[in-house]
Design a protein around this motif. Structure first.
Motif, mmCIF file in Angstrom:
data_model
loop_
_atom_site.group_PDB
_atom_site.id
_atom_site.type_symbol
_atom_site.label_atom_id
_atom_site.label_comp_id
_atom_site.label_asym_id
_atom_site.label_seq_id
_atom_site.Cartn_x
_atom_site.Cartn_y
_atom_site.Cartn_z
ATOM 1 N N GLY A 141 50.391 23.258 -20.472
ATOM 2 C CA GLY A 141 51.521 23.357 -19.553
ATOM 3 C C GLY A 141 51.771 24.789 -19.130
ATOM 4 O O GLY A 141 51.974 25.070 -17.939
ATOM 5 N N ALA A 142 51.756 25.708 -20.099
ATOM 6 C CA ALA A 142 51.958 27.121 -19.777
ATOM 7 C C ALA A 142 50.845 27.644 -18.882
ATOM 8 O O ALA A 142 51.083 28.454 -17.977
ATOM 9 C CB ALA A 142 52.024 27.940 -21.063
ATOM 10 N N PHE A 143 49.626 27.174 -19.104
ATOM 11 C CA PHE A 143 48.475 27.578 -18.296
ATOM 12 C C PHE A 143 48.706 27.240 -16.820
ATOM 13 O O PHE A 143 48.482 28.070 -15.924
ATOM 14 C CB PHE A 143 47.234 26.865 -18.834
ATOM 15 N N VAL A 144 49.181 26.027 -16.566
ATOM 16 C CA VAL A 144 49.433 25.601 -15.183
ATOM 17 C C VAL A 144 50.670 26.288 -14.619
ATOM 18 O O VAL A 144 50.653 26.810 -13.492
ATOM 19 C CB VAL A 144 49.601 24.072 -15.107
ATOM 20 N N TYR A 145 51.762 26.291 -15.382
ATOM 21 C CA TYR A 145 53.009 26.875 -14.889
ATOM 22 C C TYR A 145 52.844 28.353 -14.553
ATOM 23 O O TYR A 145 53.325 28.825 -13.516
ATOM 24 C CB TYR A 145 54.105 26.720 -15.939
ATOM 25 N N ILE A 146 52.181 29.108 -15.409
ATOM 26 C CA ILE A 146 52.023 30.540 -15.159
ATOM 27 C C ILE A 146 51.161 30.767 -13.915
ATOM 28 O O ILE A 146 51.441 31.660 -13.105
ATOM 29 C CB ILE A 146 51.424 31.244 -16.390
ATOM 30 N N GLY A 147 50.122 29.962 -13.745
ATOM 31 C CA GLY A 147 49.322 30.075 -12.532
ATOM 32 C C GLY A 147 50.141 29.804 -11.288
ATOM 33 O O GLY A 147 50.069 30.547 -10.301
ATOM 34 N N LEU A 148 50.950 28.744 -11.332
ATOM 35 C CA LEU A 148 51.773 28.374 -10.179
ATOM 36 C C LEU A 148 52.853 29.411 -9.905
ATOM 37 O O LEU A 148 53.024 29.869 -8.761
ATOM 38 C CB LEU A 148 52.419 27.011 -10.428
ATOM 39 N N PHE A 149 53.582 29.804 -10.940
ATOM 40 C CA PHE A 149 54.707 30.724 -10.739
ATOM 41 C C PHE A 149 54.239 32.134 -10.401
ATOM 42 O O PHE A 149 54.913 32.848 -9.649
ATOM 43 C CB PHE A 149 55.598 30.743 -11.982
ATOM 44 N N THR A 150 53.093 32.545 -10.933
ATOM 45 C CA THR A 150 52.554 33.847 -10.548
ATOM 46 C C THR A 150 52.145 33.835 -9.083
ATOM 47 O O THR A 150 52.394 34.802 -8.351
ATOM 48 C CB THR A 150 51.345 34.218 -11.418
ATOM 49 N N PHE A 151 51.534 32.739 -8.642
ATOM 50 C CA PHE A 151 51.156 32.650 -7.228
ATOM 51 C C PHE A 151 52.392 32.689 -6.338
ATOM 52 O O PHE A 151 52.389 33.339 -5.284
ATOM 53 C CB PHE A 151 50.346 31.388 -6.958
ATOM 54 N N LEU A 152 53.456 32.009 -6.744
ATOM 55 C CA LEU A 152 54.694 32.079 -5.978
ATOM 56 C C LEU A 152 55.197 33.512 -5.878
ATOM 57 O O LEU A 152 55.686 33.936 -4.829
ATOM 58 C CB LEU A 152 55.766 31.189 -6.622
ATOM 59 N N SER A 153 55.062 34.262 -6.973
ATOM 60 C CA SER A 153 55.518 35.658 -6.956
ATOM 61 C C SER A 153 54.656 36.529 -6.057
ATOM 62 O O SER A 153 55.099 37.583 -5.596
ATOM 63 C CB SER A 153 55.518 36.230 -8.380
ATOM 64 N N LEU A 154 53.420 36.087 -5.793
ATOM 65 C CA LEU A 154 52.530 36.843 -4.908
ATOM 66 C C LEU A 154 52.834 36.609 -3.435
ATOM 67 O O LEU A 154 52.505 37.439 -2.584
ATOM 68 C CB LEU A 154 51.069 36.473 -5.184
ATOM 69 N N ILE A 155 53.458 35.476 -3.119
ATOM 70 C CA ILE A 155 53.655 35.129 -1.706
ATOM 71 C C ILE A 155 55.121 35.058 -1.293
ATOM 72 O O ILE A 155 55.412 35.011 -0.095
ATOM 73 C CB ILE A 155 52.980 33.784 -1.373
ATOM 74 N N ILE A 156 56.043 35.047 -2.268
ATOM 75 C CA ILE A 156 57.462 34.885 -1.947
ATOM 76 C C ILE A 156 58.279 35.981 -2.624
ATOM 77 O O ILE A 156 58.088 36.252 -3.809
ATOM 78 C CB ILE A 156 57.990 33.516 -2.413
ATOM 79 N N ALA A 157 59.161 36.594 -1.884
ATOM 80 C CA ALA A 157 60.095 37.550 -2.475
ATOM 81 C C ALA A 157 61.149 36.790 -3.269
ATOM 82 O O ALA A 157 61.541 35.680 -2.916
ATOM 83 C CB ALA A 157 60.757 38.379 -1.372
ATOM 84 N N LYS A 158 61.614 37.408 -4.367
ATOM 85 C CA LYS A 158 62.615 36.772 -5.227
ATOM 86 C C LYS A 158 62.133 35.393 -5.678
ATOM 87 O O LYS A 158 62.842 34.381 -5.589
ATOM 88 C CB LYS A 158 63.948 36.614 -4.492
ATOM 89 N N SER A 159 60.922 35.336 -6.185
ATOM 90 C CA SER A 159 60.299 34.051 -6.524
ATOM 91 C C SER A 159 60.924 33.388 -7.743
ATOM 92 O O SER A 159 60.697 32.193 -7.973
ATOM 93 C CB SER A 159 58.804 34.254 -6.775
ATOM 94 N N MET A 160 61.672 34.119 -8.558
ATOM 95 C CA MET A 160 62.272 33.546 -9.754
ATOM 96 C C MET A 160 63.125 32.325 -9.419
ATOM 97 O O MET A 160 63.085 31.313 -10.131
ATOM 98 C CB MET A 160 63.122 34.590 -10.471
ATOM 99 N N ILE A 161 63.883 32.396 -8.342
ATOM 100 C CA ILE A 161 64.746 31.275 -7.948
ATOM 101 C C ILE A 161 63.911 30.030 -7.674
ATOM 102 O O ILE A 161 64.228 28.924 -8.145
ATOM 103 C CB ILE A 161 65.583 31.643 -6.717
ATOM 104 N N TRP A 162 62.828 30.187 -6.936
ATOM 105 C CA TRP A 162 61.982 29.049 -6.596
ATOM 106 C C TRP A 162 61.273 28.509 -7.836
ATOM 107 O O TRP A 162 61.099 27.286 -7.969
ATOM 108 C CB TRP A 162 60.966 29.461 -5.537
ATOM 109 N N SER A 163 60.878 29.389 -8.732
ATOM 110 C CA SER A 163 60.228 28.946 -9.965
ATOM 111 C C SER A 163 61.181 28.131 -10.824
ATOM 112 O O SER A 163 60.813 27.088 -11.381
ATOM 113 C CB SER A 163 59.718 30.158 -10.752
ATOM 114 N N LEU A 164 62.426 28.573 -10.927
ATOM 115 C CA LEU A 164 63.413 27.846 -11.717
ATOM 116 C C LEU A 164 63.760 26.505 -11.065
ATOM 117 O O LEU A 164 63.976 25.508 -11.769
ATOM 118 C CB LEU A 164 64.675 28.697 -11.902
ATOM 119 N N LEU A 165 63.825 26.493 -9.739
ATOM 120 C CA LEU A 165 64.074 25.231 -9.049
ATOM 121 C C LEU A 165 62.956 24.233 -9.312
ATOM 122 O O LEU A 165 63.202 23.028 -9.489
ATOM 123 C CB LEU A 165 64.208 25.471 -7.537
ATOM 124 N N PHE A 166 61.732 24.717 -9.360
ATOM 125 C CA PHE A 166 60.610 23.833 -9.665
ATOM 126 C C PHE A 166 60.692 23.344 -11.107
ATOM 127 O O PHE A 166 60.522 22.149 -11.380
ATOM 128 C CB PHE A 166 59.286 24.555 -9.443
#
Length: 254
Positions: A141-166
């Motif tokens: 789970g961490a393997f997938v989540y970190i890949g997804l949330f890191t990618f969000l941080s690469l393309i979206i500013a203030k990605s923490m909000i979107w990661s928590l929403l997911f």
């Protein structure tokens, strides 16, 4: 120091360790209370409810926090320029930092799992097949989540909000949706591979509050392929994206 050890030492600062130890204590406390409040449910069944509803979500939460720290924090604190001066390929630098985040997140998930197991079932749960499978699922789970949330941080500013929403919105409601939408949830596959017995009684208050009244499941083979394949794809995508695009301190961070 290597990029991995440097990131790891930053991720495990004493104040951060203290916060996550408190989180695992809260998980254990909720487990100890829950097993006493649900009449007619065995301890293994109560543990089987606590894990997907609470413990797996600790892994999702920790992944959202530490994946954001992999790069987004460096951009916002305007230290990314110094980070990129290291004589190492950009993709290697990013993957090393992601690996450090993975180590920390899996450790947090393991601690939360141990806290829930001991308080709900007792120390004997630490030797069960379900417990050891959960440890593997925390890693996947961490393997997938970190890949997804890191990618969000690469393309979206203030990605923490979107990661928590997911982590707490999407992962709560999508597994319960009709049709094939549940295939787009990491939690679907984690639940499907879990070995915990499920109660035959009506949904408990805990599952109702978590929006997990009737979660869909996938075949074990599909779940293994989905978790390993999507995780590998996301990590490779992050490495490729970071190597291709420039990143500089963001002036609007303040």
């Amino acid at each position: 120091m290597t990029p991995f050890t440097c990131a790891l030492s930053d991720f495990v600062r004493p104040q951060r360790v203290a916060v996550w130890l408190l989180v695992t204590f809260v998980v254990g406390f909720i487990g100890s209370v829950w097993v006493r409040l649900v009449p007619g449910m065995s301890q293994p069944e109560a543990f089987g409810q606590i894990v997907p509803v609470l413990v797996f979500r600790v892994t999702a939460l920790a992944s959202a926090v530490f994946a954001t720290m992999v790069l987004s924090q460096e951009v916002e604190q305007k230290t990314v320029t110094y980070l990129l001066t290291r004589p190492i390929a950009r993709w290697q630098l990013l993957l090393a930092r992601m690996l450090a985040a993975l180590v920390v997140v899996v450790s947090i998930g393991v601690l939360a799992e141990v806290a829930a197991a001991v308080t709900v079932v007792g120390p004997g749960a630490l030797g069960s097949r379900a417990f050891w499978m959960d440890l593997l699922l925390h890693g996947l789970g961490a393997f997938v989540y970190i890949g997804l949330f890191t990618f969000l941080s690469l393309i979206i500013a203030k990605s923490m909000i979107w990661s928590l929403l997911f982590a707490f919105g999407w992962e709560t409601f999508v597994p319960n949706m009709p049709g094939d939408m549940y295939y787009l949830s990491v939690m679907t596959y984690l639940r499907s591979l879990s070995l915990h017995p499920q109660p035959e009684t009506d949904p408990s208050l805990l599952t109702v509050l978590a929006g997990s009244m009737s979660p869909q499941t996938a075949a074990p083979a599909v779940s293994w392929v989905a978790l390993i394949g999507s995780g590998a794809f996301l990590w490779a995508l992050c490495a490729w994206w970071f190597s291709r695009y420039e990143y500089s301190p963001r002036e609007d961070a303040d």
